[in-house]
Each structure stands twice: as C-alpha cells, then as structure tokens.
Design an enzyme around this catalytic site. Structure first.
Site, mmCIF file in Angstrom:
data_model
loop_
_atom_site.group_PDB
_atom_site.id
_atom_site.type_symbol
_atom_site.label_atom_id
_atom_site.label_comp_id
_atom_site.label_asym_id
_atom_site.label_seq_id
_atom_site.Cartn_x
_atom_site.Cartn_y
_atom_site.Cartn_z
ATOM 1 N N GLU A 172 -4.346 -6.495 -5.232
ATOM 2 C CA GLU A 172 -5.159 -7.200 -4.147
ATOM 3 C C GLU A 172 -6.438 -7.836 -4.699
ATOM 4 O O GLU A 172 -7.462 -7.525 -4.180
ATOM 5 C CB GLU A 172 -5.626 -6.058 -3.033
ATOM 6 C CG GLU A 172 -4.462 -5.424 -2.378
ATOM 7 C CD GLU A 172 -5.065 -4.440 -1.120
ATOM 8 O OE1 GLU A 172 -6.192 -4.613 -1.003
ATOM 9 O OE2 GLU A 172 -4.144 -4.090 -0.323
ATOM 10 N N GLU A 198 2.447 -1.147 -0.530
ATOM 11 C CA GLU A 198 1.697 -0.471 0.365
ATOM 12 C C GLU A 198 2.073 -0.664 1.776
ATOM 13 O O GLU A 198 2.153 -1.896 2.033
ATOM 14 C CB GLU A 198 0.132 -0.559 0.305
ATOM 15 C CG GLU A 198 -0.518 -0.078 -1.304
ATOM 16 C CD GLU A 198 -1.771 -0.310 -1.263
ATOM 17 O OE1 GLU A 198 -2.406 -0.371 -0.250
ATOM 18 O OE2 GLU A 198 -2.315 -0.383 -2.445
HETATM 19 C C1 GCO Z 1 -5.890 -1.483 -0.213
HETATM 20 C C2 GCO Z 1 -5.642 -0.543 -1.380
HETATM 21 C C3 GCO Z 1 -5.688 0.882 -1.098
HETATM 22 C C4 GCO Z 1 -6.386 1.292 0.363
HETATM 23 C C5 GCO Z 1 -5.396 1.193 1.451
HETATM 24 C C6 GCO Z 1 -5.906 1.685 2.734
HETATM 25 O O1 GCO Z 1 -4.649 -2.026 0.107
HETATM 26 O O2 GCO Z 1 -6.943 -1.773 0.228
HETATM 27 O O3 GCO Z 1 -4.599 -1.061 -2.286
HETATM 28 O O4 GCO Z 1 -6.653 1.334 -2.031
HETATM 29 O O5 GCO Z 1 -7.022 2.513 -0.052
HETATM 30 O O6 GCO Z 1 -4.922 -0.011 1.530
HETATM 31 O O7 GCO Z 1 -6.912 0.772 3.080
#
Ligand code: GCO
Length: 448
Positions: A166, A354
């Site tokens: 990200e 994710e």
């Molecule tokens: C993100 C990060 C994660 C977060 C998840 C929930 O995508 O922000 O990779 O570390 O914890 O997304 O916000």
C-alpha cells in the site's frame, strides 16, 4: 442454495504484517522502527497502545501455522520487519532476524503452506526516518541494500514476493495526513514519498531479476476507485481525479504508463530525474489488491481537488466502512483493463492480498465467536471473486485480512479483523465462525 466455486489451483491465504502481530519489538537485536516511535507520541495511537507484544507471533508462530493448516489455508502472507534484518536501516545485518524468518518459512513449508512475503509493510527503521525516510531519495539505496539481503538469505524459502504494501498509505497517511507513522503533514514531502516509494519498488524488482530466483514478484496496492455519486459529468470528473491522485500515481508509473495527466493538472510535481520512470516500470509477475470498500464521490467547488466523498447507505463494518461488493467487481474489471498489455504481457495475474472487515467480536458463553456479520461480508466479496473469474479477470488467489485480531495502527487493538480471536490479556487464540466458513469454502463447501 448459493455455492462459491473456484478453480482447483486457486490460492487461499491469510494476511498479517510484522508490526501488527509479531511483538518481540526489543528482542534478538531488532532495531527501532517508526511505529515504535510514533506509538509513544501522546494521542497518536488509541489509549497509547503499541506493537510491543501484539499477538506475540514472534514466539507463537508454530501455533498460528498449525491453526492455518487445520483450516486448510494454502498460503500465508506475512511481512519481514526491516529493523529485524538491518537494525539501523543500513549496514550491519542481524543474524537473529534472518534466523526467525527462516524458521517461520520452514514451519510453513512443513505444513505445506506457501510463503508470500511482503518486504515492506510500514515498519521503517527509525534511523532512516531520521534522514527523511521516504521523502529522501537516499531511501532507494537503503531499500536496495535491504531487499538484496532478503533475497540472499531467504530466497530459497519464499514462494512469492511483494515489494511494498500500500504505497498510498505509506505516502498519504505517513506524510500528507500524518495519521500514521512518521506523522508528518507536508504536501511537498508527500509528493516526494510517492515518487521514492515507486522507485523503491522498481529497484527491488530490478535487483530481484539479477538473483535468478524463480518465485513471482509483484506489489500490493489498495486502489481507490470511487464511483461517481450521480450521472452528472462533474461527479464523474471528481471520481476520476480522486482515482488519479490516490491510485493512478502509483499504478500507472509501475505499469509503464508514467504519471497520470490529471495529477499533473492537479499540480502534482514529482522530483523526477533522468531514468526514474524506467526504473519504476520494471515488469512485475502479479498485482496484489487490498480491497475493503468503495465510496461515492462528487464534485465539490470548495475542496482542494474538487472532490468529496458522499454518504453510503450500505451496512457498515466496525470501521464504518460500507459493505460494497459491487465496488470490488468494478475495481477488478478496471485493473484488468488498465494492466492489459503492460510489459507486452496479455494479462497480469491478480491476487486479492487483503479483504475482510472489522467487527465488534466477543467470545460468547459457549466459548465461540459467532461473527455472522463478517461471514456475510466475506460471502458477498467471494461471490464477486468467483463471478469475475468467469468474466475473464485473471484472479488467482484470495487472502483474508486477517489471520488474527491485531494492532490496527492508530486504532490500537480496538478493531478486530481476524478470523481468529485474540484475547489480548492471555493471547489465547479462538477460531471464529468465519474461520470455519473459510475452511468450508476452501474445501469446496462454500454454500449457504
Ligand atoms: C492496510 C494494511 C493493513 C490494515 C488493514 C485494515 O491495508 O491498511 O495493509 O495493515 O490493518 O487493511 O485496515
């Protein structure tokens, strides 16, 4: 009855990140990272919480891996803590850090679980931030030194590499809005960090190709692809501008398209030097996508870039993020479209690295966690995944965020994303109903 059907070779994983689950922040030679520092800043993190203990996966990884194996997961996405490998950011390598990640990978392979490694998931060595961190061009050579150590010391055990998690959050949350470490609010620094994080990705891929290692390498973006709030042309332009400034400024240069025209129109001036764009545009083997939700965007005369988010009507998670599975379909189709032909490839495989939601999970008197709302969220989004594959999206895998309830950055431990509940007093692990839903889905019984 509804049934979730996926290709036989579809990869099923869970995701975590070093600072969010490991703990052991002062053990075995680990150096300070920017989140250790940021969490000490009054008001930076809910109730002054930090990652010193987290889920203690640093000591409990065997138990966590056994739980993943019991649920039938075939891959584990975790990140390497740069300060465990090179405590000062550059120079001396910490053998205990290397040893930990070798043990973790070997244990995963013992359970026939594929290792998906994120090289950078936000825990930058503090010493590098002291020199300007992602706003200083010198970060690129530091990242190059770090990733080359990881390739050399762990390359035989890693099945998939992700360079950066990200970049949008690294730049915007860290240097524009200051709500994440290092907590800086400076537009010019944020623009520099966008460019240098793109370059760090490029150098990591370029150096990886020299190793001769065969595992695929890619990057994980959290694309922001808003829908226009109405059919009005001005709302469409607003949505396009938001996508350009938060998503295309990362994806386009990495896909060899250079920075988006809309960013230049918005006055984005990147510190580009000769050769930078060529370095960034190294061919990648896959695109990682972190998807949580989509929002409607509308024109707003008073806003800096003339766009503003409008209210959603859908059910929301405990983060107040709306359940918008339709947005996942639109995003995956868009990514497939814009990446078609990049690097001369017909298509670039996509992995959802994710997806998940925070819920107000409690352990019921029966000792279980009946997280029906998380199962609803996962079902809605997995239905989209099964569907878009039939529409030609080269989706090859899905990782739930997250394996465990963990340190949710500035929210501390108040937002539970895990399919496994953590009692943060005892560190007891309790699989939630959503863990059993994922087990059944992976086994082919995703029906309801
Ligand atoms: C993100 C990060 C994660 C977060 C998840 C929930 O995508 O922000 O990779 O570390 O914890 O997304 O916000």
């Amino acid at each position: 009855m509804k049934r979730l059907e996926f290709p036989k070779d579809f990869l099923w994983g869970t995701s975590t990140a070093s600072y969010q689950v490991e703990g052991g922040t002062h053990e075995d030679g680990r150096g300070e990272c920017i989140w250790d520092t940021f969490a000490r800043k009054p008001g930076a993190v809910y109730a002054g919480e930090n990652g010193d203990v987290a889920c203690d996966q640093y000591h409990r990884y065997e138990e966590d891996i056994a739980l993943m194996a019991e649920l039938g997961f075939t891959s584990y996405r975790f990140s390497i803590a740069w300060p465990r490998i090179i405590p000062e950011g550059r120079g001396k390598v910490n053998p205990q850090g290397i040893a930990y990640y070798r043990k973790l990978c070997e244990e995963l392979h013992k359970h026939k679980i594929h290792t998906c490694v994120t090289l950078y998931h936000w825990d930058l060595p503090q010493k590098l931030e002291d020199e300007g961190g992602w706003t200083n061009r010198s970060i690129i050579s530091a990242f190059e030194e770090y990733v080359k150590i990881c390739y050399k010391e762990l390359g035989d055990l890693v099945d998939m590499w992700i360079t950066i998690n990200e970049p949008l959050c690294v730049a915007h949350l860290g240097y524009l809005y200051g709500v994440h470490a290092p907590g800086i609010r400076d537009q010019e620094k944020a623009l520099a960090s966008i460019h240098y994080v793109n370059m760090a990705h490029g150098i990591a891929v370029k150096e990886y190709r020299k190793t001769g290692l065969k595992a695929p390498i890619g990057i994980t973006w959290n694309p922001n692809t808003p829908r226009p709030a109405t059919l009005k042309e001005e709302d469409k332009k607003a949505a396009d501008m938001l996508r350009a400034l938060t998503t295309e400024v990362f994806m386009f240069p990495c896909l060899g398209k250079g920075y988006p025209v809309l960013a230049k129109e918005a006055g984005y001036k990147m510190p580009i030097q000769e050769g930078d764009l060529e370095l960034i545009a190294q061919p990648i083997d896959f695109i990682g996508v972190n998807y949580y939700n989509e929002a409607p965007e509308a024109y707003d005369e008073k806003a800096p870039h003339k766009y503003t988010e409008k209210p959603s009507w859908q059910e929301v998670s405990f983060m107040k993020w709306p359940y918008t599975p339709g947005g996942l379909e639109r995003q995956l189709l868009w990514i497939t479209e814009i990446s078609k032909g990049a690097f001369g490839k017909k298509e670039i495989p996509i992995y959802i690295t994710e997806n998940g939601c925070a819920c107000d999970d409690i352990v019921a008197p029966d000792g279980r966690v009946h997280d029906r709302n998380r199962i609803n969220y996962l079902q809605q989004h997995l239905e989209v995944c099964a569907d878009v594959i039939k529409k030609g999206v080269p989706l090859k895998g899905y990782y739930v965020w997250s394996l465990l309830d963990n340190f949710e950055w500035s929210w501390g431990y108040t937002k539970r994303f895990g399919i496994i509940h953590i009692d943060f007093k005892t560190l007891k692990r309790t699989p939630k109903d959503s863990a059993y839903f994922m087990r059944d889905t992976i086994a082919g019984y995703g029906e309801w």
